[in-house]
Design an enzyme around this catalytic site. Sequence first.
Site, mmCIF file in Angstrom:
data_model
loop_
_atom_site.group_PDB
_atom_site.id
_atom_site.type_symbol
_atom_site.label_atom_id
_atom_site.label_comp_id
_atom_site.label_asym_id
_atom_site.label_seq_id
_atom_site.Cartn_x
_atom_site.Cartn_y
_atom_site.Cartn_z
ATOM 1 N N GLN A 131 49.331 56.758 -75.987
ATOM 2 C CA GLN A 131 49.834 55.476 -75.460
ATOM 3 C C GLN A 131 49.042 55.103 -74.202
ATOM 4 O O GLN A 131 49.160 55.792 -73.179
ATOM 5 C CB GLN A 131 51.315 55.649 -75.113
ATOM 6 C CG GLN A 131 51.999 54.416 -74.567
ATOM 7 C CD GLN A 131 53.442 54.705 -74.146
ATOM 8 O OE1 GLN A 131 53.770 55.847 -73.811
ATOM 9 N NE2 GLN A 131 54.287 53.702 -74.159
ATOM 10 N N GLY A 132 48.288 54.027 -74.263
ATOM 11 C CA GLY A 132 47.484 53.596 -73.119
ATOM 12 C C GLY A 132 48.059 52.346 -72.482
ATOM 13 O O GLY A 132 47.569 51.245 -72.720
ATOM 14 N N GLU A 254 61.297 53.887 -77.722
ATOM 15 C CA GLU A 254 61.047 55.020 -76.837
ATOM 16 C C GLU A 254 62.317 55.394 -76.077
ATOM 17 O O GLU A 254 62.671 56.553 -75.948
ATOM 18 C CB GLU A 254 59.935 54.627 -75.860
ATOM 19 C CG GLU A 254 59.490 55.744 -74.939
ATOM 20 C CD GLU A 254 58.276 55.360 -74.105
ATOM 21 O OE1 GLU A 254 58.049 54.148 -73.915
ATOM 22 O OE2 GLU A 254 57.580 56.268 -73.633
HETATM 23 C C1 LIG Z 1 55.303 63.226 -68.304
HETATM 24 C C2 LIG Z 1 54.798 61.811 -68.261
HETATM 25 C C3 LIG Z 1 54.154 61.306 -69.376
HETATM 26 C C4 LIG Z 1 53.644 60.011 -69.349
HETATM 27 N N1 LIG Z 1 52.962 59.555 -70.457
HETATM 28 C C5 LIG Z 1 52.443 58.315 -70.448
HETATM 29 C C6 LIG Z 1 51.671 57.838 -71.566
HETATM 30 O O1 LIG Z 1 51.471 58.558 -72.552
HETATM 31 N N2 LIG Z 1 51.150 56.601 -71.501
HETATM 32 C C7 LIG Z 1 51.347 55.773 -70.437
HETATM 33 O O2 LIG Z 1 50.869 54.649 -70.485
HETATM 34 N N3 LIG Z 1 52.049 56.197 -69.348
HETATM 35 C C8 LIG Z 1 52.589 57.437 -69.330
HETATM 36 N N4 LIG Z 1 53.302 57.888 -68.235
HETATM 37 C C9 LIG Z 1 53.373 57.046 -67.059
HETATM 38 C C10 LIG Z 1 54.743 56.483 -66.777
HETATM 39 O O3 LIG Z 1 55.050 55.457 -67.680
HETATM 40 C C11 LIG Z 1 54.731 56.002 -65.332
HETATM 41 O O4 LIG Z 1 54.591 57.139 -64.498
HETATM 42 C C12 LIG Z 1 56.004 55.252 -64.957
HETATM 43 O O5 LIG Z 1 56.080 54.042 -65.640
HETATM 44 C C13 LIG Z 1 56.072 54.988 -63.436
HETATM 45 O O6 LIG Z 1 54.921 54.368 -62.982
HETATM 46 P P1 LIG Z 1 54.112 54.956 -61.722
HETATM 47 O O7 LIG Z 1 53.871 56.408 -61.973
HETATM 48 O O8 LIG Z 1 52.932 54.079 -61.511
HETATM 49 O O9 LIG Z 1 55.117 54.862 -60.496
HETATM 50 P P2 LIG Z 1 55.458 53.567 -59.651
HETATM 51 O O10 LIG Z 1 55.657 52.406 -60.566
HETATM 52 O O11 LIG Z 1 54.423 53.433 -58.582
HETATM 53 O O12 LIG Z 1 56.839 53.952 -59.018
HETATM 54 C C14 LIG Z 1 56.947 54.800 -57.859
HETATM 55 C C15 LIG Z 1 58.413 54.881 -57.469
HETATM 56 O O13 LIG Z 1 58.904 53.585 -57.109
HETATM 57 C C16 LIG Z 1 60.052 53.238 -57.885
HETATM 58 N N5 LIG Z 1 60.057 51.814 -58.213
HETATM 59 C C17 LIG Z 1 58.998 51.084 -58.658
HETATM 60 N N6 LIG Z 1 59.381 49.788 -58.844
HETATM 61 C C18 LIG Z 1 60.707 49.739 -58.554
HETATM 62 C C19 LIG Z 1 61.681 48.687 -58.576
HETATM 63 N N7 LIG Z 1 61.368 47.456 -58.952
HETATM 64 N N8 LIG Z 1 62.961 48.984 -58.218
HETATM 65 C C20 LIG Z 1 63.307 50.259 -57.825
HETATM 66 N N9 LIG Z 1 62.417 51.273 -57.783
HETATM 67 C C21 LIG Z 1 61.141 51.029 -58.140
HETATM 68 C C22 LIG Z 1 59.916 54.058 -59.167
HETATM 69 O O14 LIG Z 1 61.189 54.248 -59.782
HETATM 70 C C23 LIG Z 1 59.311 55.358 -58.642
HETATM 71 O O15 LIG Z 1 60.322 56.198 -58.129
HETATM 72 C C24 LIG Z 1 53.803 59.187 -68.215
HETATM 73 C C25 LIG Z 1 54.467 59.710 -67.090
HETATM 74 C C26 LIG Z 1 54.944 61.006 -67.106
HETATM 75 C C27 LIG Z 1 55.634 61.536 -65.874
#
Ligand SMILES: Cc1cc2nc3c(=O)[nH]c(=O)nc-3n(C[C@H](O)[C@H](O)[C@H](O)COP(=O)(O)OP(=O)(O)OC[C@H]3O[C@@H](n4cnc5c(N)ncnc54)[C@H](O)[C@@H]3O)c2cc1C
Length: 386
Positions: A131-132, A254
Site C-alpha cells: 500500500q503506497g 481496512e
Molecule cells: C506498522 C505500520 C504499518 C504501516 N503500513 C503502511 C502502509 O503499508 N502503507 C502506507 O501508506 N502507510 C502505512 N503506515 C503509515 C500510517 O498510515 C501512518 O503512520 C499514519 O497514517 C499516521 O501518519 P504519520 O505517521 O505521518 O503521523 P502524523 O499524521 O504526523 O501524526 C502524528 C501524531 O499527530 C496526531 N494527529 C495528526 N493529525 C491529527 C488531528 N487532526 N487530530 C488529532 N490528532 C492528530 C496523530 O494521531 C499522531 O499521534 C503504517 C504505519 C505503521 C505504524
Amino acid sequence: MDLTWNDSELAFRAEARAWLEANLAKWRDQIGGEPLSGDTHEGFAQHLIWERMLFDDQWAVVSWPKEYGGREASIWEWVIFEEEYYRAGGPQRVTQNGIFLLAPSIFEFGTKEQQDAILPRMAAGDDLWCQGWSEPNAGSDLAGLKSKAQKVDGGWVLNGQKTWTTRGAFCTHLFGLFRTEPDSVRHKGLSYLLVPLETEGMTVRGFSRLDGDEGFAEVFFEDAFVPDELPYGSPVLGEVGQGWGVAMATTSSERGLTLRSPGRFTAAAERLLELWKERGGSEALRQRIVEAWIKAEAYRVQTLQTVTNTVEGRPAGAETSLVKIWWSELDAELHEVALDLLGPEAELEGPWSKGWQFSLSGPIYAGTNEVQRNIAAERVLGLPRK
Ligand SMILES: Cc1cc2nc3c(=O)[nH]c(=O)nc-3n(C[C@H](O)[C@H](O)[C@H](O)COP(=O)(O)OP(=O)(O)OC[C@H]3O[C@@H](n4cnc5c(N)ncnc54)[C@H](O)[C@@H]3O)c2cc1C
C-alpha cells in the site's frame, strides 16, 4: 440476531479445522519448525510457502469466486474460517494488504480485465501488493499528498515518494494515490494507481522497524513511466481524478471488517486464559483477563452485527472508525495483561512480547486512533468540527 450456525456452516468449520491442523503441521515440518516473522526476508519466504499451500486447496481467499481461487464462501463462513485460522495458530497473512485491502476495491471499482488478471495472481501469491499511500508529510493528512502522476502519450510519468510501505521491499506491485491534476488541492484530482514496482525510475529502499524486522520500505518515483496497457490493462483503478473515493472504500475494509477479524482476538484471549491456568496470578490480574476476554467476545458479536448489515445491504460507514479503535486497543490490552502475567520472563523474546511490540503500532496504522476519534465525533455523533 440468530447466533447459531446451520449444518452447512458447521460442516465448513469442521473441514477448515481439519485442513488447518494437518497443513500447519506440514508447513512447520517443511520450514524446519516455528516460522520467523513474515516481516523479515527469510520469514517472508517461509510465509509465501504457506500462502501457496492455502491457495492450492482454495483456502487463501475463501469468499472469492472460484475462478479467482476462492470457494465462494459466504461472509459468515469467512468469519468462521478466520476463527478457525487463529484458533489453530495460523501465521500472519503476508498477502493481507492485497487480499484484504486492495481486493475489495478491485471487486468494487475494477474493470473485468483488471479483476481477471490481478485477482488470481494475488490469491496465488504470484503478485504481491503493498500500500503506497503515506508520504513523509502526508500520513493522517493523507489529502496533503504530493506524489504526482502526469498523463503523457501512452501512459503516466510518476514522481514523488511514499513511506511506511509495509513489506514494500518484498512486494512486486504497489497500489498508490497520486495527484493527477497538477493544480488540484486536497481530495480532488487524485487517482488510484496500480503499478509494478519493477519499473525503471522506481526505487524501493527497505528499512528496519524498531522491533528489528525489515518490514518497511520507502518508495521513490523519479520520472517512472507506467504504460496505459499493462498485463491487467489500465493502471488506473476507478476513474481518473476520483482516487479519493476509491481510497475511502479501501479504508473502510481496512478499519471495518477484513483486516482484523475477531478470530484473531478471541484466539489470543483463549491463549491468555490458558496462560492464566498454567501460572495463576493475583486477583487483579484475573479481573483484567476476564475484562479482556469479554472485550474480545464483544468484538466478535459486534462483527456478526456488521456482517448482518452487510448481507442485508447496509454497508458500514464512519462507524468503522469505532471498530478500528476497539480492535487496536484490545490487541494492546490482551498483550499487556499477558506480559504482566509472565512477569520478568516477559522480557525474553517470545510470541507475547513480539505481539506486544506490534500491538503498539495498532493505534497508528490504518489511520491513527486520534483521527478515528475525530471522525467518530463528527460523523457518527454529529458533533461540530471545532
Ligand atoms: C506498522 C505500520 C504499518 C504501516 N503500513 C503502511 C502502509 O503499508 N502503507 C502506507 O501508506 N502507510 C502505512 N503506515 C503509515 C500510517 O498510515 C501512518 O503512520 C499514519 O497514517 C499516521 O501518519 P504519520 O505517521 O505521518 O503521523 P502524523 O499524521 O504526523 O501524526 C502524528 C501524531 O499527530 C496526531 N494527529 C495528526 N493529525 C491529527 C488531528 N487532526 N487530530 C488529532 N490528532 C492528530 C496523530 O494521531 C499522531 O499521534 C503504517 C504505519 C505503521 C505504524
